[in-house]
Design an enzyme around this catalytic site. Structure first.
Site, PDB file in Angstrom:
ATOM      1  N   ASP A  27       2.401   1.599  -5.625  1.00 57.77           N
ATOM      2  CA  ASP A  27       0.977   2.019  -6.440  1.00 57.77           C
ATOM      3  C   ASP A  27       0.628   0.925  -7.159  1.00 57.77           C
ATOM      4  OD1 ASP A  27      -0.872   3.316  -7.895  1.00 57.77           O
ATOM      5  OD2 ASP A  27       0.282   5.138  -8.358  1.00 57.77           O
ATOM      6  N   ASP A  74       1.048  -1.124  -0.194  1.00 52.15           N
ATOM      7  CA  ASP A  74       0.189  -0.197   0.012  1.00 52.15           C
ATOM      8  C   ASP A  74       0.865   1.190   0.136  1.00 52.15           C
ATOM      9  OD1 ASP A  74      -2.513   1.657   0.369  1.00 52.15           O
ATOM     10  OD2 ASP A  74      -3.373   0.086   1.318  1.00 52.15           O
ATOM     11  N   HIS A 118     -14.284  -2.295  -6.260  1.00 52.78           N
ATOM     12  CA  HIS A 118     -15.453  -1.993  -6.177  1.00 52.78           C
ATOM     13  C   HIS A 118     -15.253  -0.544  -6.261  1.00 52.78           C
ATOM     14  CE1 HIS A 118     -16.119  -1.034  -1.830  1.00 52.78           C
ATOM     15  NE2 HIS A 118     -15.042  -1.058  -2.177  1.00 52.78           N
TER      16      HIS A 118
END
Length: 336
Positions: free
Chosen positions: A227, A202, A246
């Site tokens: 990234d 992350d 999502h």
């Protein structure tokens, strides 16, 4: 004794007033009311003194919440905890206080209030309201960013263990949690498979609050800054994408999946952990999340067929969809 059905007209009225309950819940969470009731019931006047509020206003908010099972009010006007209110305590196991603060902050509230604009144009008003896209705003606003990431960790803590137990990781060797936040899900995966090695991947400002070391797993899990739009760590046999796809458009999702496909070793897999909206008009948590995505981000909740199409564009094949005790499913993809 059965509860009489809600009249259709009353259903519409109740739905229209739904935002009032959200506001009341947010107020109770922000003021830390549940923390002040840990030792027993208190009057609104005493609570107001302790939290720095106006007693009459606080009473009216707590009375509303008590009417729906969040807090109780006794004959003397004192408020106490209920099993639901207990989840608002900061120190409660599985506390949802941070989740409530996240879900009711302006990054979701304000765009949802202008949902008609989104439906008419197909574009979220988020950029207009906040001056930049969702995640750019979070990166530039430390308070909003911290509220979001802590809230996501809080929301995920209830589901992480049962979801991790829903997949057999015994044949896996190295798992990369792509955009894994503070590591709550990866911790549960590693705890269930003692020989498994992990990578929490992350941005640096997110990894700064990682919980891997506190869980005693630093020796089995590497923290890697990066990234996922550009690349993901190479050579693992399992790539986790929990509540990632999502957030993004189909085009962006294909790019993320391509990065995972290029990085994974032969025989590897990608595990997408998101809601999978079933056919039909029955209630499903993914349908609520889907409209929240519509209002604030570029993403969406997807059906099994939607995911199958994304995988195909990334050189992957949908192998199976595994239900979990939570609202999310595990969708497994392998090389096509």
């Amino acid at each position: 004794m059965t509860t009489p059905p809600v009249h259709p007209a009353q259903l519409i009225v109740d739905l229209g007033f739904g935002f009032i309950l959200s506001g009341a819940l947010a107020t109770a969470a922000e003021l830390g009311i549940a923390d002040h009731l840990e030792q027993g019931p208190k009057s609104a006047g005493l609570l107001a003194e302790e939290v720095g509020a106006e007693a009459s206003s606080l009473y009216r908010v707590l009375r509303l919440l008590a009417s729906v099972g969040v807090f109780t009010e006794d004959a003397s006007g004192c408020f106490g905890l209920t099993p639901a209110a207990d989840y608002l305590r900061s120190a409660a196991p599985g506390s949802l206080r941070s989740a409530v603060l996240m879900l009711t902050q302006k990054i979701f509230w304000a765009p949802t209030g202008e949902l008609t604009e989104t439906v008419r144009t197909g574009r979220t008003p988020f950029d207009r309201i906040f001056g930049k896209p969702f995640f750019d705003h979070l990166a530039s606003d430390p308070v909003a960013g911290a509220t979001f990431h802590r809230g996501m960790s809080s929301l995920s803590d209830l589901e992480n263990a049962p979801i991790a137990r829903s997949y057999d990781f015994s044949a896996c060797e190295r798992v990369v949690d792509v955009g894994g936040g503070h590591g709550g899900f990866l911790i549960e995966v590693l705890k269930g498979s003692p020989s498994l090695q992990g990578v929490l991947f992350d941005h640096r400002h997110v990894l700064d609050e990682a919980r891997i070391a506190d869980a005693g797993l630093a020796g089995r899990c590497e923290l890697v800054e990066g990234d996922f739009f550009k690349a993901v760590p190479q050579g693992a046999d399992t790539y986790l994408l929990k509540r990632i796809l999502h957030d993004w458009s189909d085009e962006v999702c294909v790019g993320i999946l391509l990065n995972c496909r290029r990085a994974m070793k032969e025989g590897g897999r990608v595990l997408v952990v998101d809601t999978v909206i079933p056919p039909g008009n029955g209630p499903h948590g993914g349908k609520v999340l889907d409209v929240m995505m519509l209002a604030s981000l570029q993403g969406r909740e997807r059906t099994e067929e939607d995911l199958r199409k994304l995988f195909a564009q990334a050189g992957l094949r949908l192998a199976r969809v595994l239900p979990t005790p939570a609202a999310l499913s595990i969708t497994e993809a392998v090389a096509a």
